[in-house]
Design an enzyme around this catalytic site. Sequence first.
Site, short mmCIF file in Angstrom:
data_model
loop_
_atom_site.label_atom_id
_atom_site.label_comp_id
_atom_site.label_asym_id
_atom_site.label_seq_id
_atom_site.Cartn_x
_atom_site.Cartn_y
_atom_site.Cartn_z
N GLU A 112 36.56 51.92 46.62
CA GLU A 112 37.15 51.00 45.37
C GLU A 112 38.79 50.96 45.84
OE1 GLU A 112 33.85 52.37 42.05
OE2 GLU A 112 35.81 53.21 42.06
N HIS A 231 40.86 46.66 32.93
CA HIS A 231 40.12 46.29 34.07
C HIS A 231 40.15 45.10 34.44
CE1 HIS A 231 36.78 46.22 36.76
NE2 HIS A 231 36.64 47.90 36.61
N ARG A 277 44.35 48.66 40.24
CA ARG A 277 43.85 48.03 38.89
C ARG A 277 45.06 47.19 38.33
NH1 ARG A 277 39.07 51.62 36.25
NH2 ARG A 277 37.43 51.47 38.10
N HIS A 338 40.40 48.60 29.08
CA HIS A 338 39.36 49.64 29.83
C HIS A 338 39.54 51.04 29.31
CE1 HIS A 338 36.37 50.60 32.46
NE2 HIS A 338 37.17 50.97 33.29
N ARG A 373 45.45 54.84 36.39
CA ARG A 373 44.31 55.47 36.80
C ARG A 373 43.89 55.06 38.25
NH1 ARG A 373 38.68 55.55 36.22
NH2 ARG A 373 38.77 53.46 34.71
N SER A 378 38.31 59.33 36.74
CA SER A 378 38.15 59.80 35.38
C SER A 378 36.98 60.59 35.16
CB SER A 378 38.03 58.33 34.62
OG SER A 378 37.29 57.47 34.94
N LEU A 379 35.84 59.97 35.91
CA LEU A 379 34.60 61.00 35.73
C LEU A 379 34.98 62.36 36.31
CD1 LEU A 379 31.64 58.66 36.42
CD2 LEU A 379 32.74 59.17 34.32
#
Length: 504
Positions: A112, A231, A277, A338, A373, A378-379
């Site tokens: 990503e 986002h 992002r 987001h 971020r 985050s997860l």
Amino acid sequence: MMHYDVVIVGAGLAGVTVALSLPPQLRIALLAKDQLDLCASDRAQGGIAAVLSADDSLAQHVQDTRVAGAGLCDEAVVQHIVAQGPASLDWLCSQGVAFSRDAQQRLHLTREGGHSQRRIVHAGDASGHAIMKALHAQLRQRPNVIIHEHMLAIDLCAAPDADAGIAGLLAFDQKHFCQKAFVSPHVVLATGGLGHLYSKTSNPACATADGIGIASRAGAAMRHLEFIQFHPTCLALPGAPAFLISEALRGEGAFLRRPDGTRFMPAHDARAELAPRDIVARAIAHEMQTHGLDHVLLDITHRDAAFIEAHFPMILQRCLDYGVDVRRDGIPVAPAAHYSCGGVATDTVGRSSVPGLYALGETACTGLHGANRLASNSLLECVATGRALANHLAKSARSVTAPKSTDAAAAAEVRAQIDAQAVRMQLQTLMDTAAGLLRHGSTLERAGRQIRQWQDQLGLPARWADSLRERLELRNMLDAAALIVDAALLRRESCGLHQRIDGT
């Protein structure tokens, strides 16, 4: 009045990780604002970042996080949480999460924006749903975890001793229209984000800054609230929700184009579509403003149709529902609110500045994300800090007596009633203008004055069932908005997600 060893507010990945990781002899209350599965975690598409490849290293993951965070990440926190990646994934797999695997049955890794290597473990393009479905199934098998759905948190209960911190939580039972007091030495706020402070957001309807509002009224310290991540690629079609189009599309080669087909990201950043992002979101906003557009196109039509069907089935179907065939058409996208990189200031086990109060996930700010971020961190943070907090609570000996007060209605001031729904919409427009992708000091100051005026006017309804939810949500939204605007005013320099067009 109900007594528990631990009260967890929020049924997303952070809160559920704590509940599943605590010892079975502890009595735990888990409060969900709506039904159990309505949470931002369930919507996560990309996955969880972890170093698993021989081509990758913890040092590279740390560096990518640091670069995305624009130098404001807490170095020790980054190193600690990144190192928990493999163990966090092992734990998720042990809970029955079915991640995507390659031909050799190894966890499939995708890439990503902002990542220098393939390190995103995923479950197709619906990772959050796969994770939460498995964890919620585990949760329902735990007799020591009492699930309270449709339970709206109101405020924390203060301990009788003013310096002793909190002694529980007040909540509104939306099914039975009554107030309930959850007495506990430990309250964990894992209420998710604050996306509905803005008019366009990828967040579920429950993301109304509840944890920030509740914790701030209890005197908890906050950190980095000026850093709101938009986002860059949310579905932008009239009448359609701001459905998130995963970062993984760009990781797998999708291009951003103007409606005339012109690719524009290489002109904005050397990393093009794989830039972090904040850069991509501002580039899209610049293109939209410069060329008078209401969207740009995310184009992956050059990839084989079978590849798209295999890797992005949910996105393909959702777009088809709105008349867009990802295999042949560019996807109309635009930025939307987001993720909040800031929140209740905590350490890596979730401890806040208030004794007995903990915060996790998007509600918290550990220092991992800094000013922006990195995708899929985050997860990882939810699982790593959730498991660490459970270990801490299992060893904690804190105890409390009955709280000082358990009647929120009696304590509320009687003030002028305002149209909560109308003010909410006005607040969202105000935040779009003052605290969106670009900020200016004078605009922030005017916003702050208006928000304080609304705070002074807002009162609780006379009856518990009379518009209480929308007023409690608006109170949290106003309290959080005031804190965000103040933080944005204090940081005059542009950094990461915070861009001051009048700053240094």
